[in-house]
Design an enzyme around this catalytic site. Sequence first.
Site, short mmCIF file in Angstrom:
data_model
loop_
_atom_site.label_atom_id
_atom_site.label_comp_id
_atom_site.label_asym_id
_atom_site.label_seq_id
_atom_site.Cartn_x
_atom_site.Cartn_y
_atom_site.Cartn_z
N LEU A 189 7.54 -10.92 -4.23
CA LEU A 189 6.97 -11.33 -3.00
C LEU A 189 5.40 -11.92 -3.37
O LEU A 189 5.04 -12.87 -2.65
CB LEU A 189 6.70 -9.94 -2.26
N GLY A 190 4.88 -11.47 -4.47
CA GLY A 190 3.70 -12.08 -4.81
C GLY A 190 3.18 -11.59 -6.14
O GLY A 190 3.64 -10.67 -6.95
N ARG A 191 2.02 -12.24 -6.66
CA ARG A 191 1.45 -11.91 -8.08
C ARG A 191 0.06 -11.89 -8.26
O ARG A 191 -0.25 -13.03 -7.57
CB ARG A 191 2.38 -12.66 -9.18
N HIS A 232 -3.89 -11.12 -10.69
CA HIS A 232 -4.09 -10.82 -11.88
C HIS A 232 -3.66 -9.64 -12.97
O HIS A 232 -3.16 -9.73 -13.97
CB HIS A 232 -5.60 -10.66 -12.06
N PHE A 233 -3.46 -8.56 -11.98
CA PHE A 233 -3.20 -7.15 -12.53
C PHE A 233 -1.75 -6.56 -11.81
O PHE A 233 -1.59 -5.54 -12.38
CB PHE A 233 -4.23 -6.20 -12.63
N VAL A 251 4.00 -7.82 -6.58
CA VAL A 251 4.39 -7.09 -5.57
C VAL A 251 5.83 -7.46 -5.31
O VAL A 251 6.32 -8.74 -5.61
CB VAL A 251 3.66 -7.58 -4.22
N LYS A 310 4.00 -2.47 -4.86
CA LYS A 310 2.71 -3.04 -5.75
C LYS A 310 2.89 -2.29 -7.07
O LYS A 310 2.51 -1.17 -7.20
CB LYS A 310 1.51 -2.80 -4.81
N ASP A 329 -13.12 -7.41 3.84
CA ASP A 329 -12.27 -8.53 3.61
C ASP A 329 -11.44 -8.96 4.81
O ASP A 329 -10.24 -9.32 4.25
CB ASP A 329 -11.61 -8.52 2.09
#
Length: 333
Positions: free
Chosen positions: A8-10, A12-13, A16, A31, A124
Site C-alpha cells: 500500500l505504501g513505502r 524511509h524505514f 505498509v 506496517k 501533523d
Amino acid sequence: MYNFEEELGRGHFSIVKKAQHVLSKDMVAVKIIDKTTLQDDELDHLHHEVRVMKLIRHPHVIRLYQVCNTNTKLYLILELGEGGDLYEYLTKNGKMDEPRAQRLFRQIAEAVAFCHQHHIAHRDLKPENCVFATRKHEEEEETIKVTDFGLSNDFKPGEKMKTACGSLCYSCPEVLLQEPYDGPLADIWSLGVILFMMVTGRLPFQEPNDYQTITKIVDVKFEIPAFVSNECKDLISRLLVKEPSDRISLAEILAHPWLEGVVINLPSATPYANGRPVISDEQHERILATMSAAGLDPTKVTAALDNRSYDYLASTYFLLAERERPSFPVLIF
C-alpha cells in the site's frame, strides 16, 4: 494469522501492506518497520507513537489492533482505511458540498477533541492523514478517521512545545516563526486549513515557493470564496487566527452554528475496567466459541483482554467483535 496482499505504501524505514486476517476474513493494514535502520532516538520515537495509538481508541481514529515485535522488525496491525485519504479525494473530485463537509469535519474534530482530552497533540493534521473507512463515498454513514501519530506528543495544559514539526501548508504562524507553541492550538489552526480545503477544493496558503507561502501564513492572508456560506466563513475565520489564544476552542467548534444539528453516532467514551467492547454476553460467548473452534484457548483470550494486550488473541477478538457490532463503544486504556 494473516495473508499478505499488495503493498500500500513505502517510507524511509517501513512498508505498509494490505493483509487479510485468516479467521475473521477482515482486511487490515500491516506496517512493517525495519528496526535495524533506526537510530536510538528514532526507536524511542517509534515506541512513543505505538504508546499513543494504544491510548487513543476512538471511532474516528485509525485503530491499532496488534503489535508484533521481533529482533529486527516491528509489525503494527492497523485498521485499513479502504477509501483512500481526504487529500487524494479532494484533488481528484474538487470541493465538497457543505452538508457533506459538515458531517466529515465534525468526525475529524471529534477525534481531535478526544486526543486533546487525553493530552495528546497530533501536530501533523492534514487531509493526507484523514482516511475514509470505506469506498462508499457521499453516503450518510460515510466515515472518516484520523491517522499517523508519528509526530504526536504529550502535553500538559499551558505548557509550550519547542520542536517545529508538521507540513508547511498546514503549519501555524508560531511554528513557522520557531516560537514556543501550544500543541492543541496548533492542531486547531490545522483544522482550519483542512476545513478551508474541504469547502473550496484548494489550500488557503499555497504560493509558487516556500518563502511566499510562509509569508502568507505568518500574515494570515487568505480569501474565502463567495460561494461558501456565511456560517462556514465565520468558523474558518475563527480557526485561522494569528494569535493562538484567540483561536476558537474545540468545544466551541463542536457547538458552532455551522455544525449545529450535525449528529454522528459517537459511542460513549466511558472507561471499561476489563478492556472489552460493550457487546452482549451472547455475542461474547459466540466470539469465544468461534475462536475455540479455530484452536484458540478461550481462557487465554479472556486473559489477553483483561491484560489489555495487543497480541493475536486480542486482535482476533476485536476484529470478530466488530462483525458482531460494528459501532461498539470506545475503549480508553
